[in-house]
Design a protein around this motif. Structure first.
Motif: not given
Length: 395
Positions: A74-82, A114-115, A120-126, A159-164
Motif C-alpha cells: 500500500s502507498i499509505t504505508w510507504f508514505l508513513k514509513d517516509q 530523486l535522491s 538532498q534526502d531531507r528535501k524529498i518529503p517536501s 542546477e536541475v536538482a535546484s530547479a526541481i
C-alpha cells in the motif's frame, strides 16, 4: 514479523514455531505502531486468553497486524514509513487521485531516483508533498526523459536538482507536449539554447505557463511598447524570467502607464524595460508611487524624476529608509552638494554608502578637489586614486 529486519537470521527460527500463523509486515516501524508503541518491533506474538484484561488490546493489535500484512504494497504505508502523518497523506491523496492506486515498488523506485539525481534526502518529503503525482509517474516514461532534457540545458552541477526543488511540478509535464514547444517558442524570439537553460532553471514554473493564454500576450505587450520582437523581447525575458509570471492587464500594463505618467518618453520606457525589467513587475501603489512621493518631497521636480528613473530605474524600488534616505542625507549634509547633481548622475544611488561614498568623499576632501559626482564615482578604485593623487602633483 517485520520484512526489513537486519540481520534476518534472528527471525528465521520463528516460522517453525508457528507454521500457520506467521505474517510478514512491511517494516519495524509499522509493526511498532500496530503494537501501540513508538519503538520499532521486529516480531510479536498474539496470544488468546478469554479471561485476560488485555483482550481488547490484543484483538486491536491482531487486527492492525492483519491490516499491515494485507497492505504490504500500500502507498499509505510507504508514505508513513517516509515520515508522513495521516493528515499529510490525506492531503496528498486529494491532490493526486492516482496516488491511491500506486504500488509501493513504484513509489520507492521514484523516491530513490530523486535522491540519485542530487536532491538532498531531507528535501524529498517536501517535494513529494507539493507534487505527490511524482510517485505515480512512470520512471522511464516520464521522470528520466524530463530530467535528461533538463540536464542538457543546465550549465552547472546541481542546477536541475535546484530547479526541481523550487518547482517539483516540472517533472509532471511532458517533454514532447510541453517542454519542446516551449523551447521552440523562445528560440523564435532569438533566445539561444544556453540562455534557455538559464531562464528555465532559474524560473522552472515557466513550463506550466500556457503559450497561447499567457506567454504570447506578454510578448505582444512588449512589442506594443516598441521593443523589437526578434531581439529585444528575448533579451528582456532572459534578463528577468520572473516577468513571465505576471499578468499583462493586472501588472505590466498599469506599471508601464505609471512610468509614462512620470514623464518618460516612449524611448525612455523602452530603455527602462530593456535595462531593468524588474521595475515592470513591481506594484505601483505599494512600491513605485511611495518612492516617487519621497523623491518629490526631497525637492526633485517632475523632469528630474523622469531623468532619475531613466538613468537608474532601481531608484523606484530601492528601500526609502535603508537606501534612498541615507544617500540623499549624505549627499547634502556631508558632501555639501545640491540634490540636482544626482540628476546628472542617477547611478549615485547604486554605490555603497560605507564602501564607496564615504571613503571617496574623505579623499576628495583631503585633496580639496573639485569634481562632479560622475568624476568621483564612475571609475574603479585604481583610476580614482590615480586621478586624485595627481591633484597634489599639479598643485
Amino acid at each position: 514479523m517485520s520484512a526489513d529486519t537486519e540481520p534476518l537470521e534472528i527471525l528465521l527460527h520463528l516460522p517453525f514455531l508457528a507454521e500457520d500463523k506467521n505474517a510478514p509486515v512491511p517494516s519495524k516501524q509499522a509493526l511498532g505502531r500496530a503494537c501501540g508503541v513508538t519503538r520499532p518491533v521486529i516480531a510479536c506474538s498474539v496470544t488468546s486468553n478469554e479471561r485476560s484484561q488485555l483482550k481488547s488490546q490484543i484483538r486491536n493489535c491482531s487486527s492492525n497486524i492483519e491490516i499491515l500484512s494485507s497492505h504490504n504494497n500500500s502507498i499509505t504505508w510507504f508514505l508513513k514509513d517516509q515520515g508522513f502523518d495521516d493528515q499529510n497523506i490525506q492531503e496528498m491523496l486529494k491532490k493526486c487521485k492516482r496516488l491511491e492506486g500506486v504500488q509501493r515498488e513504484r513509489a520507492s523506485e521514484n523516491w530513490a531516483y530523486l535522491s540519485s539525481i542530487g536532491i538532498q534526502d531531507r528535501k524529498i518529503p517536501s517535494i513529494v508533498a507539493r507534487c505527490p503525482k511524482i510517485l505515480a509517474l512512470g520512471l522511464n516514461e516520464k521522470l528520466v526523459p524530463m530530467v535528461q532534457c533538463l540536464v542538457t540545458l543546465g550549465s552547472k552541477p546541481g542546477e536541475v536538482a535546484s530547479a526541481i526543488t523550487k518547482f517539483p511540478h516540472i517533472l509532471s509535464h511532458s517533454v514532447e507536449e510541453k517542454l519542446c514547444p516551449l523551447l521552440a517558442f523562445f528560440e523564435a524570439l532569438g533566445v539561444r539554447e544556453k540562455q534557455l537553460g538559464k531562464m528555465l532553471l532559474f524560473n522552472p514554473r515557466i513550463i506550466s505557463y500556457s503559450i497561447e493564454a499567457k506567454l504570447s500576450h506578454i510578448v505582444e505587450f512588449l512589442a506594443s511598447i516598441g521593443l523589437n520582437r526578434e531581439e529585444m523581447i528575448g533579451k528582456v525575458l532572459v534578463r528577468n524570467p520572473s516577468i513571465m509570471g505576471y499578468g499583462v492587464d493586472k501588472r505590466l500594463r498599469p506599471t508601464s502607464e505609471f512610468l509614462v505618467s512620470l514623464g518618460l518618453t516612449a524611448l525612455d520606457l523602452q530603455k527602462v524595460v530593456i535595462n531593468f525589467p524588474e521595475v515592470l513587475c513591481r506594484d505601483v501603489n505599494k512600491t513605485l508611487r511611495p518612492n516617487v512621493t519621497y523623491l518629490r518631497a526631497c525637492g526633485f521636480g517632475c523632469g528630474q524624476i523622469a531623468a532619475l528613473v531613466t538613468g537608474y530605474p532601481p531608484v523606484l524600488i530601492k528601500s526609502i529608509k535603508n537606501s534612498l534616505e541615507p544617500r540623499i542625507r549624505f549627499l547634502v549634509e556631508v558632501m555639501g552638494r545640491r540634490i540636482e547633481e544626482v540628476t546628472d548622475y542617477p547611478e549615485f544611488f547604486r554605490h555603497g554608502l560605507k564602501k564607496k561614498l564615504e571613503s571617496r568623499q574623505k579623499l576628495v576632501k583631503q585633496k580639496n578637489a573639485c569634481c562632479s559626482l560622475r568624476e568621483m564615482l564612475d571609475c574603479n578604485q585604481q583610476k580614482f586614486i590615480l586621478r586624485f593623487s595627481s591633484v597634489d602633483q599639479l598643485a
